[in-house]
Design a protein around this motif. Structure first.
Motif, PDB file in Angstrom:
ATOM      1  N   ALA A  89       0.045  11.669  75.423  1.00  0.00           N
ATOM      2  CA  ALA A  89       1.092  10.454  76.176  1.00  0.00           C
ATOM      3  C   ALA A  89       0.087   9.700  76.965  1.00  0.00           C
ATOM      4  O   ALA A  89      -0.339  10.736  78.211  1.00  0.00           O
ATOM      5  CB  ALA A  89       2.244  10.684  77.406  1.00  0.00           C
ATOM      6  N   CYS A  90      -0.668   9.163  76.513  1.00  0.00           N
ATOM      7  CA  CYS A  90      -1.700   8.384  76.926  1.00  0.00           C
ATOM      8  C   CYS A  90      -1.414   6.929  77.909  1.00  0.00           C
ATOM      9  O   CYS A  90      -2.532   6.325  78.747  1.00  0.00           O
ATOM     10  CB  CYS A  90      -3.276   7.704  76.534  1.00  0.00           C
ATOM     11  N   GLY A  91      -0.284   6.676  78.460  1.00  0.00           N
ATOM     12  CA  GLY A  91       0.229   5.613  78.778  1.00  0.00           C
ATOM     13  C   GLY A  91       1.544   5.814  78.790  1.00  0.00           C
ATOM     14  O   GLY A  91       2.360   6.267  78.786  1.00  0.00           O
ATOM     15  N   PHE A  92       1.954   4.797  80.007  1.00  0.00           N
ATOM     16  CA  PHE A  92       2.986   4.485  80.254  1.00  0.00           C
ATOM     17  C   PHE A  92       4.140   3.559  81.475  1.00  0.00           C
ATOM     18  O   PHE A  92       2.976   3.041  81.510  1.00  0.00           O
ATOM     19  CB  PHE A  92       4.857   5.637  80.938  1.00  0.00           C
ATOM     20  N   ALA A  93       5.167   2.664  80.517  1.00  0.00           N
ATOM     21  CA  ALA A  93       5.209   1.162  81.222  1.00  0.00           C
ATOM     22  C   ALA A  93       6.158   1.444  82.152  1.00  0.00           C
ATOM     23  O   ALA A  93       7.269   1.950  81.545  1.00  0.00           O
ATOM     24  CB  ALA A  93       5.120   0.264  80.652  1.00  0.00           C
ATOM     25  N   ILE A  94       6.089   0.492  83.546  1.00  0.00           N
ATOM     26  CA  ILE A  94       7.183   0.390  84.321  1.00  0.00           C
ATOM     27  C   ILE A  94       7.428  -0.982  84.515  1.00  0.00           C
ATOM     28  O   ILE A  94       6.508  -1.571  84.503  1.00  0.00           O
ATOM     29  CB  ILE A  94       7.122   1.249  85.561  1.00  0.00           C
ATOM     30  N   ARG A  95       8.570  -1.936  84.375  1.00  0.00           N
ATOM     31  CA  ARG A  95       8.660  -3.421  84.306  1.00  0.00           C
ATOM     32  C   ARG A  95       9.282  -3.436  85.893  1.00  0.00           C
ATOM     33  O   ARG A  95       9.490  -2.901  86.841  1.00  0.00           O
ATOM     34  CB  ARG A  95       9.954  -3.149  83.475  1.00  0.00           C
ATOM     35  N   PHE A  96       8.869  -4.202  85.591  1.00  0.00           N
ATOM     36  CA  PHE A  96       9.601  -5.139  86.923  1.00  0.00           C
ATOM     37  C   PHE A  96       9.813  -6.429  87.376  1.00  0.00           C
ATOM     38  O   PHE A  96       9.018  -7.741  86.784  1.00  0.00           O
ATOM     39  CB  PHE A  96       7.992  -5.306  87.389  1.00  0.00           C
TER      40      PHE A  96
END
Length: 364
Positions: A89-96
């Motif tokens: 898992a090379c990345g993840f995203a959080i929403r703002f």
């Protein structure tokens, strides 16, 4: 697109200076020739391929509001990460809810670590900072009524539904991090300092031969949850992960469902392998959680775990964990019936199940 998932409960929220509003995606990569394993896994879990990057080999798999990206770019950050870690898992995203550029500047001022990857290495056009183990943590502000972070760079795949229901997964419930001993305070402080996360649970688990400590951090929206694990035992499941993954990283991804029985039965039919649960676990459910109202034979058939809150014993949580699926990374399927916890009552059973698997494989 529903940015605020229906948990069937009232989540605890607090001051949210950056406007966190859920997880957007997890990005995966694999060494050359092994990306097919990721595609096959996500299809077996009920995901559908819905988007493809215009010019790069990146596919968006979706089920409900859960987005998994498979990045097969032979060059760039994801390829380098996979070369170092294997399937990962090379990345993840959080929403703002606030503009991502504004959030980016705010967290840099608070000590966020910038990522040195070139812009063309990003899977989506969004600011990035360093996440667990040096992975990319994307800061996303385009979702729901604001559009989509995939617009412009991605094209819909022919005949793909925008949000396929799949096997009933609806959103990412939490991402658990495995850490080197002594790093828990550092990472807890990182999330607290940048985004005002708070510790909501703390576990000290002892198995037959090993143990672990876990601190569950939750974002101000009450939805983004990041438990942190570490262990002092050299052969513990945490340190086995660190050795196999060649560093810290995401241990498991938990996905929410409104019907865990149907979801797990559908996945099993497609060949998804889950951790076993001892038969004796189901003999004491009625004593441990009186009046739970669940179908115990069906729980037992599917090897599902059940927990209740300590205060009332009425708020339930059902969960199950896959076997290692992407290198040492695995998945959790979770259904909450009013319960905000992580299955504290099941932690011991889970730990012992993984420990038995380690014994079977000769690690312990």
């Amino acid at each position: 697109m529903n940015a605020q998932p229906n948990l069937g409960m009232q989540v605890t929220t607090f001051e949210n200076p950056t406007g966190i509003d859920g997880f957007e995606f997890v990005e995966f990569a694999a060494p050359p020739g092994r990306a097919g394993e990721l595609h096959a896994l996500f299809e077996a879990m009920g995901f559908g391929a819905v988007l493809r990057h215009r010019s790069r080999p990146i596919t968006v798999y979706r089920q409900g509001e859960v987005n998994f990206l498979v990045n097969e770019d032979p060059q760039g950050f994801a390829a380098d990460f996979a070369a170092a870690h294997g399937p990962c898992a090379c990345g993840f995203a959080i929403r703002f809810r606030k503009p991502a550029a504004e959030v980016y500047q705010a967290v840099l001022a608070k000590g966020a670590e910038p990522v040195t990857a070139k812009p063309e290495s990003r899977a989506v056009d969004a600011p990035i900072i360093q996440g667990i183990g040096g992975c990319m943590l994307y800061l996303v502000d385009r979702y729901g009524e604001q559009g989509s972070v995939y617009e412009g760079d991605y094209l819909p795949l022919p005949g793909a539904a925008p949000h396929p229901p799949g096997f009933g997964l609806t959103f990412i419930d939490h991402l658990t991090h495995n850490l080197y001993l002594g790093h828990m305070g550092q990472w807890a402080d990182y999330y607290e300092r940048l985004f005002n996360f708070r510790e909501i649970r703390y576990f000290d688990i002892k198995g037959a031969k090993t143990g672990l400590v876990s601190k569950a951090m939750t974002a101000p929206d009450g939805i983004v949850r990041i438990p942190l694990n570490e262990s002092a035992d050299p052969k513990s499941q945490i340190n086995e992960y660190l050795d196999q993954y060649h560093g810290e990283g995401i241990q498991h991804i938990a996905c929410f469902t409104d019907d865990i029985y149907a979801t797990v039965e559908a996945m099993r039919a497609k060949g998804v392998a889950f951790l076993d649960t001892p038969e004796t676990y189901y003999e004491v459910i009625d004593q441990r959680i009186p009046g739970h109202g669940e179908d115990v034979p069906r729980l037992k058939k599917n090897k599902l775990l059940i927990d209740a809150d300590r205060e009332t014993g009425k708020k339930l949580l059902l969960q199950i964990f896959t076997q290692n699926a992407i290198g040492p990374i695995f998945f959790e399927i979770i259904q909450r019936k009013g319960n905000e916890g992580f299955g504290e009552g099941n932690f011991q059973a889970l730990f012992e199940s993984i420990e038995r698997d380690q014994m079977r494989r000769g690690v312990l």
